[in-house]
Design an enzyme around this catalytic site. Structure first.
Site, mmCIF file in Angstrom:
data_model
loop_
_atom_site.group_PDB
_atom_site.id
_atom_site.type_symbol
_atom_site.label_atom_id
_atom_site.label_comp_id
_atom_site.label_asym_id
_atom_site.label_seq_id
_atom_site.Cartn_x
_atom_site.Cartn_y
_atom_site.Cartn_z
ATOM 1 N N SER A 144 0.873 -1.182 0.000
ATOM 2 C CA SER A 144 0.000 0.000 0.000
ATOM 3 C C SER A 144 0.902 1.221 0.000
ATOM 4 O O SER A 144 2.071 1.145 0.399
ATOM 5 C CB SER A 144 -0.845 -0.001 1.281
ATOM 6 N N TYR A 157 -2.481 -0.974 10.461
ATOM 7 C CA TYR A 157 -2.395 -1.133 9.002
ATOM 8 C C TYR A 157 -1.042 -0.634 8.480
ATOM 9 O O TYR A 157 -0.368 -1.317 7.701
ATOM 10 C CB TYR A 157 -3.545 -0.348 8.363
HETATM 11 P P1 NAD Z 1 -11.628 -5.921 -0.085
HETATM 12 O O1 NAD Z 1 -12.246 -5.710 1.264
HETATM 13 O O2 NAD Z 1 -12.435 -5.632 -1.304
HETATM 14 O O3 NAD Z 1 -11.042 -7.388 -0.204
HETATM 15 C C1 NAD Z 1 -10.353 -8.016 0.855
HETATM 16 C C2 NAD Z 1 -10.333 -9.491 0.620
HETATM 17 O O4 NAD Z 1 -9.659 -10.120 1.727
HETATM 18 C C3 NAD Z 1 -11.743 -10.125 0.552
HETATM 19 O O5 NAD Z 1 -11.739 -11.142 -0.411
HETATM 20 C C4 NAD Z 1 -11.909 -10.704 1.954
HETATM 21 O O6 NAD Z 1 -12.838 -11.767 2.023
HETATM 22 C C5 NAD Z 1 -10.481 -11.171 2.216
HETATM 23 N N1 NAD Z 1 -10.219 -11.421 3.629
HETATM 24 C C6 NAD Z 1 -10.388 -10.589 4.689
HETATM 25 N N2 NAD Z 1 -10.064 -11.239 5.819
HETATM 26 C C7 NAD Z 1 -9.672 -12.495 5.475
HETATM 27 C C8 NAD Z 1 -9.225 -13.624 6.191
HETATM 28 N N3 NAD Z 1 -9.100 -13.621 7.538
HETATM 29 N N4 NAD Z 1 -8.912 -14.734 5.495
HETATM 30 C C9 NAD Z 1 -9.053 -14.779 4.152
HETATM 31 N N5 NAD Z 1 -9.463 -13.735 3.415
HETATM 32 C C10 NAD Z 1 -9.771 -12.611 4.075
HETATM 33 O O7 NAD Z 1 -10.316 -5.020 -0.059
HETATM 34 P P2 NAD Z 1 -9.315 -4.518 -1.215
HETATM 35 O O8 NAD Z 1 -9.377 -3.036 -1.204
HETATM 36 O O9 NAD Z 1 -9.497 -5.251 -2.489
HETATM 37 O O10 NAD Z 1 -7.935 -4.910 -0.537
HETATM 38 C C11 NAD Z 1 -7.074 -5.918 -1.009
HETATM 39 C C12 NAD Z 1 -5.657 -5.601 -0.563
HETATM 40 O O11 NAD Z 1 -5.266 -4.362 -1.149
HETATM 41 C C13 NAD Z 1 -5.488 -5.433 0.951
HETATM 42 O O12 NAD Z 1 -4.268 -6.024 1.354
HETATM 43 C C14 NAD Z 1 -5.430 -3.939 1.116
HETATM 44 O O13 NAD Z 1 -4.715 -3.560 2.280
HETATM 45 C C15 NAD Z 1 -4.711 -3.540 -0.144
HETATM 46 N N6 NAD Z 1 -4.863 -2.134 -0.527
HETATM 47 C C16 NAD Z 1 -6.104 -1.633 -0.795
HETATM 48 C C17 NAD Z 1 -6.209 -0.294 -1.141
HETATM 49 C C18 NAD Z 1 -7.533 0.337 -1.452
HETATM 50 O O14 NAD Z 1 -7.566 1.556 -1.543
HETATM 51 N N7 NAD Z 1 -8.598 -0.417 -1.631
HETATM 52 C C19 NAD Z 1 -5.059 0.492 -1.224
HETATM 53 C C20 NAD Z 1 -3.829 -0.057 -0.943
HETATM 54 C C21 NAD Z 1 -3.740 -1.391 -0.590
#
Ligand code: NAD
Length: 262
Positions: A144, A157
């Protein structure tokens, strides 16, 4: 023949958001995929079947909980058993929690460190032997912008994401001569359920309206004033899986609309 024909991928947290975009991009390029994450069984089965019918690859679902090391090892074993190998591992599952540190629930800290950081250690640890045996591998960790800079109220985080950046470099060095690369991708704000869900808590923590959070907190961080898309992140991951990226390892690739250039 897609560029990933014959390759098999495991993508954690791929029932939603960025993870689902990775899984679909790899499948579109011809890879078989193990999808993972939470959600309703019907929705997950629909997503799994759609990957198979849209792209003519095999997709299996692992219900492994990323807080449980034994289940994480089981997820890698499922990929190896189903497809013969796990060539691509994407550690992507993640959650967010927004709170001032003095009120930050201890169990939320533990959960975020487990899902956003330790799960990558456990999955990499389990996947490396098979990759070494095949003499090829790609490990991609979703970090991130918060692996490079901090924001207030996100202590767990930011700590986990800085940790992922360090883990990425360490693994890259350990497997550098095995034709296995390990990189992290650091998105800025991507419009996914994870971002949407943190809006109410950010409204509370900063005493702002929903629109103010979107425009003055989230998009304020991004000089382009636009959200990154999941598909753009997935396209970068796909590039990292190709031969042209064979010498890219141990890096932290930003895709953040200029956020961390400031
Ligand atoms: P999201 O909430 O859409 O997806 C998260 C996924 O993780 C889902 O499939 C959920 O079921 C799964 N998950 C959560 N807890 C779990 C567990 N205990 N075991 C198995 N699966 C689990 O979120 P996203 O935005 O797609 O995030 C995905 C990654 O991208 C994360 O690591 C997040 O930190 C990172 N990220 C997101 C952003 C953003 O702005 N959305 C920015 C930077 C980094």
């Amino acid at each position: 023949m897609g560029s990933l024909s014959g390759k098999n991928a495991v993508v954690t947290g791929s029932t939603s958001g960025i993870g689902l975009a990775y899984a679909r991009a790899f499948a579109a390029a011809g890879a078989n995929v193990v999808i993972n994450g939470f959600g309703s069984p019907e929705d997950i089965e629909k997503e799994r079947a759609k990957i198979e019918s849209d792209f003519g690859v095999k997709a299996v679902y692992s219900p492994a909980d990323m807080t449980k090391p034994v289940e994480i090892a089981g997820m890698i074993a499922l990929g190896e058993k189903s497809f013969g190998s796990v060539d691509i591992l994407v550690n992507n599952a993640g959650i967010q929690f927004v709170s001032p540190i003095e009120e930050f629930p201890i169990e939320k800290w533990d959960q975020i460190i487990a899902i956003n950081l330790s799960s990558a250690f456990h999955a990499i640890r389990a996947a490396i032997p098979g990759m070494k045996k095949k003499g090829w591998g790609r490990i991609i960790n979703t970090a991130s912008a918060h692996s490079l800079v901090a924001s207030p109220f996100k202590s767990a985080y930011v700590s986990a994401k800085h940790g992922i950046a360090g883990l990425t470099k360490t693994v890259a060095l350990e497997v550098a001569t095995n034709k296995i690369t390990c990189n992290c991708i650091s998105p800025g704000y991507v419009w996914t359920p994870l971002v949407e869900k943190q809006i109410p808590d950010t409204m509370k923590a900063r005493n702002l309206t929903r629109d103010q959070v979107i425009n003055d907190v989230l998009l304020d961080a991004q000089p382009t004033k636009e959200f990154v898309t999941s598909e753009q992140v997935a396209a970068l991951a796909l590039f990292l899986c190709g031969d042209d990226a064979a010498q890219i390892t141990g890096t932290n690739l930003s895709i953040d609309g200029g956020w961390t250039a400031e």
